[in-house]
Design an enzyme around this catalytic site. Structure first.
Site, PDB file in Angstrom:
ATOM      1  N   ASP A 270      -1.154   2.216   4.071  1.00 29.29           N
ATOM      2  CA  ASP A 270      -1.325   1.298   2.943  1.00 29.29           C
ATOM      3  C   ASP A 270      -0.394   1.604   1.774  1.00 29.29           C
ATOM      4  O   ASP A 270      -0.327   0.830   0.816  1.00 29.29           O
ATOM      5  CB  ASP A 270      -2.765   1.352   2.424  1.00 29.29           C
ATOM      6  CG  ASP A 270      -3.769   0.803   3.419  1.00 29.29           C
ATOM      7  OD1 ASP A 270      -3.331   0.165   4.398  1.00 29.29           O
ATOM      8  OD2 ASP A 270      -4.980   1.020   3.227  1.00 29.29           O
TER       9      ASP A 270
ATOM     10  N   GLU B 202      -6.655  -6.751   3.861  1.00 29.85           N
ATOM     11  CA  GLU B 202      -8.042  -6.617   4.342  1.00 29.85           C
ATOM     12  C   GLU B 202      -9.049  -6.379   3.227  1.00 29.85           C
ATOM     13  O   GLU B 202     -10.227  -6.702   3.357  1.00 29.85           O
ATOM     14  CB  GLU B 202      -8.134  -5.476   5.358  1.00 29.85           C
ATOM     15  CG  GLU B 202      -7.767  -4.115   4.789  1.00 29.85           C
ATOM     16  CD  GLU B 202      -7.851  -3.004   5.824  1.00 29.85           C
ATOM     17  OE1 GLU B 202      -8.649  -3.146   6.766  1.00 29.85           O
ATOM     18  OE2 GLU B 202      -7.128  -2.005   5.674  1.00 29.85           O
TER      19      GLU B 202
END
Length: 492
Positions: A222, A321
């Site tokens: 990420d 997400e």
């Protein structure tokens, strides 16, 4: 940044002229005395015989911020990574171990390979072991001997040859096994939770007075590790995300009022979604956790979707997400659950958004086709690309040099230079997309999507940016003044 007393006790801040502040990393000499040092074996290595000033100067540091004004203080610096002229281990005495923890990420095998090969080829270390299946492998599995031959081609494969897991961190058991097996260098590859674990291991090692170096290599797909420029595997992830976006664009443009919806990684930070969107130029809307959005009403997502379909007959939406979790929670009753790493389990924003868009178009009597693509685990499992392979190599070598020199730290690139960063700096906060930054503005101008932000959201984001830019100062600097005054290079 205010530090808890437990962290402040290990902080090493050295002040200099013109507002200079070195946020230094722990060293053997902080708690062990009269340690012998040895010439660095690299000085006799044929590969480095022609390199000018190969060894790092003891006073070299890397600034945390490089954009300053004429009258700005010099600011926070970190110790520069690289080989030192004197080391605290003789090659034959080194017993090193390597562990990977948390989720998969492109480049894990490359880091493992370069740690093994670097220790062996640069420092002539023979005793190198792999810890299998994460932290719990310290006390529940046999150690796996590793040699340059055994790791020769693992960088061509995704995943980690050592296996990984979440949780399983028991500081006492781990350090007991490190002590019993005579390990004196521990290389820990993982995200912010893993680096917190590395910090706890270091604290326990120091309490016991052990001569053991702990080197953390930060890993997160990420890109949400604080301080460092980027984490390894990020470039590979963005590149692979392009394939999913390209597929979504083909599906959307091949149907009347077609929508391609792609969900990408980004639990708290939307860097992959943002960079993949900017690189693609086929995306019409990008939704990330840092930027709130709403569905209905003027300026909402539904209005934009309807407008875009009328103008272009198709559109592509990319969603991280972690985006829209507050909206999902309002419409779906779900109990808060956490995984073994302590992360809150997220609801599937892509699936939720797909159903919401279908319902909206049905109520509006709009013909529409939507294709939902979730490439999450495909992206995590690929081997790293050429750029990440080079980055992984440099990270691994920097970690080895630091451990041999007696430091304990997290290694990372800061403003293009590799540096040793205190554990607390990478675990106490998280790197996030700044929606008040020009990069997010570039994305909005690329997609032409509405910002979805109220003035309240903008003010809150600006205030968060101000807080994030403050220099780190321990809670009780007076109590820990001795650390601040000590020579911080750890060399003699």
């Amino acid at each position: 940044m205010s530090l808890p007393d437990d962290d402040a006790a290990y902080a090493k801040l050295e002040e200099g002229d013109y507002g200079y502040l070195l946020d230094d990393v722990p060293h053997f000499t902080d708690y062990l005395s009269d340690l012998p040092t040895f010439p660095n074996p690299l000085q006799d290595h044929p590969a480095y015989s022609t390199v000018k000033q190969y060894f790092v100067n003891a006073d070299d540091t890397v600034p945390e911020k490089v954009v300053v004004q004429k009258d700005s203080p010099r600011g926070v610096h970190f110790r520069r990574a690289g080989p030192r002229q004197r080391v605290y281990f003789e090659s034959e005495d080194v017993k090193a171990c390597i562990v990977t923890c948390g989720g998969l990420c492109p480049g894990l095998n490359t880091v493992i390979r370069e740690l093994v090969c670097g220790l062996s080829h640069m420092y002539n270390v023979n005793d190198i072991f792999g810890i299998q299946n994460g932290y719990k492998g310290f006390y529940s599995s046999n150690y796996l001997p590793m040699t340059p031959k055994s790791v020769n081609d693992i960088h061509k494969r995704g995943g980690t040859v050592l296996g990984t897991s979440r949780g399983g961190h028991d500081t006492k058991k781990i350090v007991d096994n490190i002590q019993d097996r005579g390990i004196n260098q521990v290389y820990i590859i993982g995200g912010d939770g893993t680096q917190k674990g590395a910090y706890e291991i270091y604290k326990e090692i120091r309490r016991r007075g052990l001569k053991v170096a702990v080197a953390g290599v930060p890993k997160t797909i990420d890109n949400d590790i604080a301080v460092i420029d980027k984490s390894f595997g990020f470039d590979s992830a963005v590149e692979e995300a392009q394939r999913a976006i390209d597929a979504a664009h083909v599906e959307a443009s091949s149907a009347e009022n077609g929508i391609g919806l792609v969900k990408l990684m980004g639990r708290y930070s939307g860097f992959i979604a943002m960079y993949a969107t900017l690189a693609s130029r086929d995306v019409d809307c990008c939704l990330i956790p840092e930027s709130p959005f709403y569905l209905e009403g003027e300026g909402g997502l539904f209005e934009y979707i309807e407008k875009r379909l009328k103008e272009n007959n198709h559109m592509v939406i990319v969603v991280a997400e972690g985006a829209g979790q507050d909206l999902i929670a309002k419409s779906i009753a779900a109990a808060d659950q956490i995984d073994a790493s302590g992360n809150k389990l997220l609801l599937d924003v892509g699936l939720w958004l797909t159903h919401k868009i279908k319902d909206y178009c049905k109520n509006k009597k709009m013909e529409m086709t939507i294709k939902y693509i979730d490439p999450t685990y495909m992206i995590r499992a690929i081997p790293s690309n050429a750029s990440d392979n080079v980055y992984c190599t440099l990270l691994a070598h920097s970690a080895i040099h630091g451990a041999m020199a007696g430091y304990s730290f997290t290694v990372g690139m800061v403003n293009g230079r590799h540096a040793y960063i205190p554990f607390h700096r990478v675990t106490s906060t998280r790197n996030k997309v700044k929606i008040t930054d020009r990069m997010w503005a570039r994305l909005l101008s690329s997609t032409n999507q509405p910002s979805f932000l109220s003035q309240k959201d903008i003010d809150a984001a600006r205030e968060a940016d101000k807080l994030a830019s403050k220099s780190p100062v321990p809670v009780n600097t007076k109590e820990h003044g001795e650390n601040a005054k000590k020579p911080a290079n750890g060399e003699k």
